[in-house]
Motif scaffolding. Structure first.
Motif, PDB file in Angstrom:
ATOM      1  N   ALA A  20      78.294 -33.691 -12.323  1.00 38.77           N
ATOM      2  CA  ALA A  20      77.403 -34.668 -12.878  1.00 38.77           C
ATOM      3  C   ALA A  20      76.810 -34.224 -14.137  1.00 38.77           C
ATOM      4  N   MET A  21      77.040 -35.018 -15.113  1.00 39.12           N
ATOM      5  CA  MET A  21      75.918 -34.866 -16.319  1.00 39.12           C
ATOM      6  C   MET A  21      74.636 -35.452 -16.164  1.00 39.12           C
ATOM      7  N   MET A  22      73.535 -34.672 -16.176  1.00 36.53           N
ATOM      8  CA  MET A  22      72.038 -34.955 -16.006  1.00 36.53           C
ATOM      9  C   MET A  22      71.444 -35.127 -17.188  1.00 36.53           C
ATOM     10  N   GLU A  23      71.863 -36.360 -17.841  1.00 39.29           N
ATOM     11  CA  GLU A  23      71.171 -36.674 -19.291  1.00 39.29           C
ATOM     12  C   GLU A  23      70.412 -37.968 -19.343  1.00 39.29           C
ATOM     13  N   SER A  24      70.066 -38.501 -18.281  1.00 37.61           N
ATOM     14  CA  SER A  24      69.342 -39.667 -18.497  1.00 37.61           C
ATOM     15  C   SER A  24      68.003 -39.570 -17.241  1.00 37.61           C
ATOM     16  N   CYS A  25      66.890 -40.681 -17.845  1.00 38.84           N
ATOM     17  CA  CYS A  25      65.597 -40.348 -17.011  1.00 38.84           C
ATOM     18  C   CYS A  25      66.149 -40.786 -15.596  1.00 38.84           C
ATOM     19  N   HIS A  26      66.828 -41.718 -15.632  1.00 35.17           N
ATOM     20  CA  HIS A  26      67.159 -42.281 -14.392  1.00 35.17           C
ATOM     21  C   HIS A  26      67.997 -41.189 -13.483  1.00 35.17           C
ATOM     22  N   GLY A  27      68.880 -40.480 -14.212  1.00 33.25           N
ATOM     23  CA  GLY A  27      69.561 -39.368 -13.453  1.00 33.25           C
ATOM     24  C   GLY A  27      68.622 -38.238 -12.992  1.00 33.25           C
ATOM     25  N   ILE A  28      67.751 -37.920 -13.599  1.00 37.02           N
ATOM     26  CA  ILE A  28      66.979 -36.923 -13.521  1.00 37.02           C
ATOM     27  C   ILE A  28      65.841 -37.341 -12.164  1.00 37.02           C
ATOM     28  N   TRP A  29      65.398 -38.595 -12.484  1.00 38.34           N
ATOM     29  CA  TRP A  29      64.628 -38.981 -11.473  1.00 38.34           C
ATOM     30  C   TRP A  29      65.328 -38.991  -9.803  1.00 38.34           C
ATOM     31  N   ASN A  30      66.684 -39.211  -9.916  1.00 36.02           N
ATOM     32  CA  ASN A  30      67.459 -39.397  -8.885  1.00 36.02           C
ATOM     33  C   ASN A  30      68.324 -38.264  -8.325  1.00 36.02           C
ATOM     34  N   LYS A  58      91.487 -41.892 -13.386  1.00 28.89           N
ATOM     35  CA  LYS A  58      92.966 -42.082 -12.775  1.00 28.89           C
ATOM     36  C   LYS A  58      93.998 -40.853 -13.205  1.00 28.89           C
ATOM     37  N   ALA A  59      93.770 -40.653 -14.564  1.00 28.19           N
ATOM     38  CA  ALA A  59      94.486 -39.632 -15.105  1.00 28.19           C
ATOM     39  C   ALA A  59      94.114 -38.153 -14.599  1.00 28.19           C
ATOM     40  N   VAL A  60      92.810 -37.985 -14.529  1.00 26.10           N
ATOM     41  CA  VAL A  60      92.319 -36.664 -14.296  1.00 26.10           C
ATOM     42  C   VAL A  60      92.638 -36.366 -12.741  1.00 26.10           C
ATOM     43  N   ALA A  61      92.624 -37.369 -11.986  1.00 25.91           N
ATOM     44  CA  ALA A  61      93.083 -37.243 -10.477  1.00 25.91           C
ATOM     45  C   ALA A  61      94.432 -36.566 -10.447  1.00 25.91           C
ATOM     46  N   LYS A  62      95.244 -36.554 -11.426  1.00 23.83           N
ATOM     47  CA  LYS A  62      96.531 -36.122 -11.255  1.00 23.83           C
ATOM     48  C   LYS A  62      96.921 -34.778 -11.944  1.00 23.83           C
ATOM     49  N   MET A  63      95.784 -34.373 -12.776  1.00 22.75           N
ATOM     50  CA  MET A  63      95.601 -33.127 -13.416  1.00 22.75           C
ATOM     51  C   MET A  63      95.449 -32.136 -12.745  1.00 22.75           C
ATOM     52  N   GLU A  64      95.891 -30.902 -13.261  1.00 21.65           N
ATOM     53  CA  GLU A  64      95.824 -29.535 -12.782  1.00 21.65           C
ATOM     54  C   GLU A  64      94.332 -28.785 -13.106  1.00 21.65           C
ATOM     55  N   ALA A  65      93.178 -29.658 -12.347  1.00 28.51           N
ATOM     56  CA  ALA A  65      91.831 -29.429 -12.911  1.00 28.51           C
ATOM     57  C   ALA A  65      91.113 -29.093 -11.550  1.00 28.51           C
ATOM     58  N   ASP A  66      90.069 -28.424 -11.789  1.00 24.11           N
ATOM     59  CA  ASP A  66      89.301 -27.846 -10.720  1.00 24.11           C
ATOM     60  C   ASP A  66      88.202 -28.884 -10.218  1.00 24.11           C
ATOM     61  N   ALA A  67      87.896 -29.595 -11.220  1.00 23.08           N
ATOM     62  CA  ALA A  67      86.851 -30.616 -11.006  1.00 23.08           C
ATOM     63  C   ALA A  67      86.845 -31.669 -12.162  1.00 23.08           C
ATOM     64  N   VAL A  68      85.847 -32.958 -11.998  1.00 17.56           N
ATOM     65  CA  VAL A  68      85.978 -33.938 -13.008  1.00 17.56           C
ATOM     66  C   VAL A  68      84.449 -34.002 -13.025  1.00 17.56           C
ATOM     67  N   LEU A  69      83.912 -34.345 -14.406  1.00 16.52           N
ATOM     68  CA  LEU A  69      82.648 -34.418 -14.918  1.00 16.52           C
ATOM     69  C   LEU A  69      82.527 -35.655 -15.448  1.00 16.52           C
ATOM     70  N   LEU A  70      81.487 -36.530 -14.555  1.00 18.37           N
ATOM     71  CA  LEU A  70      81.205 -37.898 -15.217  1.00 18.37           C
ATOM     72  C   LEU A  70      79.745 -37.853 -15.822  1.00 18.37           C
ATOM     73  N   PRO A  71      79.845 -38.201 -17.072  1.00 16.74           N
ATOM     74  CA  PRO A  71      78.680 -38.462 -18.032  1.00 16.74           C
ATOM     75  C   PRO A  71      77.689 -39.629 -17.454  1.00 16.74           C
ATOM     76  N   LYS A  72      76.420 -39.568 -17.976  1.00 16.86           N
ATOM     77  CA  LYS A  72      75.485 -40.626 -17.885  1.00 16.86           C
ATOM     78  C   LYS A  72      75.353 -41.156 -16.356  1.00 16.86           C
ATOM     79  N   VAL A  73      75.238 -40.009 -15.388  1.00 16.59           N
ATOM     80  CA  VAL A  73      75.115 -40.355 -14.019  1.00 16.59           C
ATOM     81  C   VAL A  73      73.507 -40.849 -13.520  1.00 16.59           C
ATOM     82  N   ASN A  74      73.498 -41.819 -13.269  1.00 19.52           N
ATOM     83  CA  ASN A  74      71.989 -42.427 -12.930  1.00 19.52           C
ATOM     84  C   ASN A  74      71.766 -42.334 -11.518  1.00 19.52           C
ATOM     85  N   ASN A  75      72.705 -42.508 -10.547  1.00 20.69           N
ATOM     86  CA  ASN A  75      72.489 -42.358  -9.289  1.00 20.69           C
ATOM     87  C   ASN A  75      73.705 -42.010  -8.319  1.00 20.69           C
ATOM     88  N   ALA A  76      73.502 -41.827  -7.063  1.00 17.40           N
ATOM     89  CA  ALA A  76      74.600 -41.490  -6.038  1.00 17.40           C
ATOM     90  C   ALA A  76      75.623 -42.750  -6.150  1.00 17.40           C
TER      91      ALA A  76
END
Length: 281
Positions: free
Chosen positions: A118-128, A83-101
């Motif tokens: 997306a952080m690609m750092e899990s077996c599920h994430g790589i598979w998906n 919620k906080a990042v959505a209001k910041m002067e940023a170009d993108a938000v990076l989500l850790p532990k992404v497993n799927n869409a």
């Protein structure tokens, strides 16, 4: 052809440290990941949001891409981070532990149309990886090689052979959907030779750049992921030769004893466009 944005060097900066946020304004990096996750202790996470928001509002980061890594949405901080990042002067938000869409969509529901990495750092994430890259808001992949190695239970090797299937799977998905792909960190920040070797391997594989944990790693990384003078010279000669043959309507283009086809010219134009973008920074 769209003007490319370089992502050679992508430096992690703690979102809670005012001195680090100030120093980042002067570093020759292509992108900054302002970290609210691993680089911030639990007792500082809430305050880090306002510290980072103030720094981004103040600006001064120039053409550097500004990416904010939040805590995972299933932690006690993740949703409020988003919620906080959505209001910041940023170009993108990076989500850790992404497993799927679905994980990506959960973040999109909070941040609106903000670009998502997306952080690609899990077996599920790589598979998906393919379905994650296909999400319309996903614009970048970051290899989380330390977490991935832990999940794989693989040994650390200089050639990263145990991780190669994961890295290439991630790259295949990124390239299939036009997503930026950035390699993982090199942990020995005082080992320039080891860093250079891993950067060259990452570039050979097809990564756009590398995430960094220390400013001392920037120069080596920028050099490794920039087109060399030899590559730029060859690209120019390939384009000239191909255009000359097209204009005459005869024969085939040959440079340095090798046939030049349209696909080589496309690659050559990308190299020159990237060199121009880097020069303009």
């Amino acid at each position: 052809m769209d003007t490319p944005r370089p992502y050679r060097s992508v430096l992690y900066i703690p979102g809670s440290k005012e001195r680090a946020l100030e120093k980042a304004r002067t570093l020759p990096v292509d992108a900054i990941i302002f970290d609210l996750e691993d680089a911030v202790t639990p007792d500082a996470k809430v305050e880090a949001r306002s510290t980072l928001a103030a720094a981004l509002t103040e600006g001064g980061y120039g053409e550097r891409a500004k990416i904010v890594r939040i805590n995972a949405l299933d932690t006690e901080w993740g949703i409020e981070d988003a919620k906080a990042v959505a209001k910041m002067e940023a170009d993108a938000v990076l989500l850790p532990k992404v497993n799927n869409a679905l994980d990506v969509q959960a973040l999109a529901d909070i941040v609106g149309d903000m670009p998502i990495w997306a952080m690609m750092e899990s077996c599920h994430g790589i598979w998906n990886a393919m379905e994650i890259a296909a999400h319309p808001q996903v614009k970048g992949f970051v290899a989380g090689t330390n977490d991935l190695a832990k999940e794989l239970n693989c040994r650390t090797r200089a050639d990263r052979l145990p991780m190669m299937t994961s890295l290439q799977t991630m790259l295949l998905a990124a390239r299939a959907h036009g997503v930026v792909a950035v390699d993982g960190v090199y942990n020995q920040f005082k080992d320039d030779e080891g860093l250079k070797a891993e950067c060259e391997q990452g570039r050979d594989l097809g990564f756009d750049g590398k995430t960094l944990i220390h400013p001392a790693q920037v120069d080596v990384t920028n050099a490794a992921f920039s087109p060399s003078e030899a590559e730029i010279d060859l690209a120019r000669r390939q384009i000239e030769a191909f255009e000359a043959v097209e204009a005459s309507g005869q024969g085939v283009a040959v440079v340095d004893g090798k046939i030049v086809e349209n696909l080589h010219v496309e690659t050559a134009k990308k190299i020159l466009a990237m060199a121009s973008a880097i020069a303009s920074l």
